[in-house]
Design a protein around this motif. Structure first.
Motif, PDB file in Angstrom:
ATOM      1  N   ARG A 128      60.201  47.134  66.994  1.00 54.14           N
ATOM      2  CA  ARG A 128      60.864  47.987  67.975  1.00 54.14           C
ATOM      3  C   ARG A 128      59.865  48.810  68.791  1.00 54.14           C
ATOM      4  N   ALA A 129      58.664  48.963  68.290  1.00 54.42           N
ATOM      5  CA  ALA A 129      57.642  49.765  68.975  1.00 54.42           C
ATOM      6  C   ALA A 129      56.929  48.892  70.006  1.00 54.42           C
ATOM      7  N   SER A 130      57.535  48.763  71.184  1.00 53.91           N
ATOM      8  CA  SER A 130      56.995  47.863  72.213  1.00 53.91           C
ATOM      9  C   SER A 130      55.616  48.290  72.684  1.00 53.91           C
ATOM     10  N   PHE A 131      55.272  49.568  72.522  1.00 53.37           N
ATOM     11  CA  PHE A 131      53.954  50.018  72.980  1.00 53.37           C
ATOM     12  C   PHE A 131      52.816  49.398  72.173  1.00 53.37           C
ATOM     13  N   LEU A 132      53.141  48.807  71.016  1.00 53.81           N
ATOM     14  CA  LEU A 132      52.093  48.156  70.220  1.00 53.81           C
ATOM     15  C   LEU A 132      51.503  46.946  70.943  1.00 53.81           C
ATOM     16  N   GLU A 133      52.173  46.470  71.984  1.00 54.73           N
ATOM     17  CA  GLU A 133      51.684  45.316  72.735  1.00 54.73           C
ATOM     18  C   GLU A 133      50.783  45.713  73.897  1.00 54.73           C
ATOM     19  N   LEU A 134      50.562  47.023  74.092  1.00 49.55           N
ATOM     20  CA  LEU A 134      49.693  47.487  75.174  1.00 49.55           C
ATOM     21  C   LEU A 134      48.242  47.114  74.884  1.00 49.55           C
ATOM     22  N   PRO A 135      47.421  46.975  75.935  1.00 48.93           N
ATOM     23  CA  PRO A 135      45.995  46.729  75.706  1.00 48.93           C
ATOM     24  C   PRO A 135      45.338  47.923  75.009  1.00 48.93           C
ATOM     25  N   GLY A 136      44.230  47.653  74.327  1.00 46.01           N
ATOM     26  CA  GLY A 136      43.530  48.612  73.474  1.00 46.01           C
ATOM     27  C   GLY A 136      43.498  50.068  73.907  1.00 46.01           C
ATOM     28  N   PRO A 137      42.854  50.408  75.028  1.00 46.49           N
ATOM     29  CA  PRO A 137      42.742  51.820  75.414  1.00 46.49           C
ATOM     30  C   PRO A 137      44.102  52.474  75.661  1.00 46.49           C
ATOM     31  N   GLN A 138      45.011  51.745  76.289  1.00 46.14           N
ATOM     32  CA  GLN A 138      46.347  52.305  76.535  1.00 46.14           C
ATOM     33  C   GLN A 138      47.106  52.505  75.222  1.00 46.14           C
ATOM     34  N   LEU A 139      46.910  51.581  74.288  1.00 49.64           N
ATOM     35  CA  LEU A 139      47.568  51.681  72.993  1.00 49.64           C
ATOM     36  C   LEU A 139      47.126  52.947  72.268  1.00 49.64           C
ATOM     37  N   VAL A 140      45.833  53.226  72.283  1.00 49.43           N
ATOM     38  CA  VAL A 140      45.303  54.405  71.589  1.00 49.43           C
ATOM     39  C   VAL A 140      45.883  55.684  72.181  1.00 49.43           C
ATOM     40  N   VAL A 141      45.938  55.759  73.514  1.00 50.43           N
ATOM     41  CA  VAL A 141      46.483  56.947  74.186  1.00 50.43           C
ATOM     42  C   VAL A 141      47.964  57.106  73.855  1.00 50.43           C
ATOM     43  N   HIS A 142      48.709  56.014  73.937  1.00 45.03           N
ATOM     44  CA  HIS A 142      50.150  56.081  73.680  1.00 45.03           C
ATOM     45  C   HIS A 142      50.424  56.427  72.221  1.00 45.03           C
ATOM     46  N   LEU A 143      49.669  55.807  71.306  1.00 44.61           N
ATOM     47  CA  LEU A 143      49.860  56.084  69.886  1.00 44.61           C
ATOM     48  C   LEU A 143      49.564  57.548  69.579  1.00 44.61           C
ATOM     49  N   ALA A 144      48.520  58.093  70.199  1.00 45.92           N
ATOM     50  CA  ALA A 144      48.193  59.510  69.997  1.00 45.92           C
ATOM     51  C   ALA A 144      49.344  60.397  70.458  1.00 45.92           C
ATOM     52  N   ALA A 145      49.961  60.049  71.598  1.00 46.17           N
ATOM     53  CA  ALA A 145      51.089  60.831  72.110  1.00 46.17           C
ATOM     54  C   ALA A 145      52.293  60.733  71.168  1.00 46.17           C
ATOM     55  N   VAL A 146      52.560  59.540  70.645  1.00 47.28           N
ATOM     56  CA  VAL A 146      53.671  59.354  69.712  1.00 47.28           C
ATOM     57  C   VAL A 146      53.435  60.166  68.441  1.00 47.28           C
ATOM     58  N   LEU A 147      52.225  60.118  67.908  1.00 45.55           N
ATOM     59  CA  LEU A 147      51.924  60.855  66.678  1.00 45.55           C
ATOM     60  C   LEU A 147      52.037  62.363  66.895  1.00 45.55           C
ATOM     61  N   GLU A 148      51.642  62.843  68.078  1.00 48.05           N
ATOM     62  CA  GLU A 148      51.789  64.267  68.380  1.00 48.05           C
ATOM     63  C   GLU A 148      53.261  64.661  68.430  1.00 48.05           C
ATOM     64  N   THR A 149      54.080  63.794  69.004  1.00 50.62           N
ATOM     65  CA  THR A 149      55.523  64.051  69.045  1.00 50.62           C
ATOM     66  C   THR A 149      56.091  64.104  67.627  1.00 50.62           C
ATOM     67  N   VAL A 150      55.672  63.175  66.778  1.00 50.98           N
ATOM     68  CA  VAL A 150      56.125  63.157  65.385  1.00 50.98           C
ATOM     69  C   VAL A 150      55.667  64.428  64.668  1.00 50.98           C
ATOM     70  N   ARG A 151      54.410  64.830  64.892  1.00 52.76           N
ATOM     71  CA  ARG A 151      53.871  66.030  64.245  1.00 52.76           C
ATOM     72  C   ARG A 151      54.687  67.262  64.613  1.00 52.76           C
ATOM     73  N   LEU A 152      54.955  67.438  65.901  1.00 51.09           N
ATOM     74  CA  LEU A 152      55.734  68.594  66.358  1.00 51.09           C
ATOM     75  C   LEU A 152      57.159  68.561  65.810  1.00 51.09           C
ATOM     76  N   HIS A 153      57.753  67.382  65.796  1.00 53.90           N
ATOM     77  CA  HIS A 153      59.130  67.250  65.311  1.00 53.90           C
ATOM     78  C   HIS A 153      59.219  67.601  63.824  1.00 53.90           C
ATOM     79  N   LEU A 154      58.323  67.056  63.009  1.00 52.84           N
ATOM     80  CA  LEU A 154      58.347  67.346  61.577  1.00 52.84           C
ATOM     81  C   LEU A 154      58.063  68.820  61.304  1.00 52.84           C
ATOM     82  N   GLY A 155      57.126  69.400  62.065  1.00 49.36           N
ATOM     83  CA  GLY A 155      56.812  70.825  61.901  1.00 49.36           C
ATOM     84  C   GLY A 155      57.995  71.703  62.222  1.00 49.36           C
ATOM     85  N   MET A 156      58.813  71.300  63.197  1.00 46.42           N
ATOM     86  CA  MET A 156      59.992  72.074  63.570  1.00 46.42           C
ATOM     87  C   MET A 156      61.137  71.868  62.569  1.00 46.42           C
ATOM     88  N   VAL A 157      61.454  70.595  62.278  1.00 50.14           N
ATOM     89  CA  VAL A 157      62.597  70.305  61.411  1.00 50.14           C
ATOM     90  C   VAL A 157      62.404  70.904  60.011  1.00 50.14           C
TER      91      VAL A 157
END
Length: 201
Positions: A123-152
């Motif tokens: 389901r994570a379509s961003f995993l198909e992005l080329p290397g540099p874009q994947l790293v940037v997108h994954l970092a953004a996703v992990l930051e979103t997860v971090r903030l969400h878990l910290g809040m919940v």
């Protein structure tokens, strides 16, 4: 076999009480409890579908490794949709994948705990992005997860000492109510349907 960095997965590991082999099999069964069954005050779910449907909505393989106190090794069970399709039968497997084995080893090193591993993410379509874009997108996703878990879970982190890690990083509590810097206002009483509700803003 080393799964390597090209095998994206999601894993949640805790040091809770763990489960027996029998309880794990029951937890992995699709639809374990009917809506008419009596329910305990500490039950997390109602129909016995949450863990399985939530996990298999993200990936095609779900492994759970769990260990109770005084057990030497964890019990492991796995749903693999590729296997289900190949044999045309819902067979619950008891062997971990190489990726899941590394988390089963972590659970084995704990006095007790559980690991839930989701693989073959589809389901994570961003995993198909080329290397540099994947790293940037994954970092953004992990930051979103971090903030969400910290809040919940902010109350459990700040008041009960719960520790949640994302990778190696400890997630800080993020209180959306800003209690530490808020001013308590006078109590108000609201009336609704013949009842009084005391509110302290």
């Amino acid at each position: 076999v080393d799964p390597g960095p090209a095998s994206p997965h999601i894993a949640v590991v805790d040091n809770g009480r763990g489960m027996s082999s029998e309880r794990l099999v029951e937890a992995m069964r699709m639809g374990t409890v009917g809506p008419l069954a009596s329910r305990g005050s500490t039950d997390l779910g109602r129909f016995g579908l949450g863990l399985k449907t939530a996990s298999l909505s993200q990936g095609r393989s779900l492994t759970v490794a769990t260990k109770e106190e005084h057990r030497r090794s964890p019990a492991v069970r796995r749903w693999d949709l590729a296997h289900v399709r190949a044999v045309s039968d819902w067979q619950l497997l008891d062997d971990p994948t190489p990726v899941a084995q590394s988390f089963a080893d972590q659970v084995e090193a704990l006095p007790h705990g559980t690991a839930v591993i989701i693989e073959n993410l589809d389901r994570a379509s961003f995993l198909e992005l080329p290397g540099p874009q994947l790293v940037v997108h994954l970092a953004a996703v992990l930051e979103t997860v971090r903030l969400h878990l910290g809040m919940v879970f902010h109350r459990f982190i700040s008041e009960d000492g719960l520790q949640i890690r994302l990778g190696e990083s400890l997630i800080p509590a993020w209180d959306p109510y800003l209690v530490e810097v808020s001013t308590r206002l006078p109590q108000e009483t609201l009336h609704f349907r013949g009842q009084s509700i005391d509110v302290v803003p």
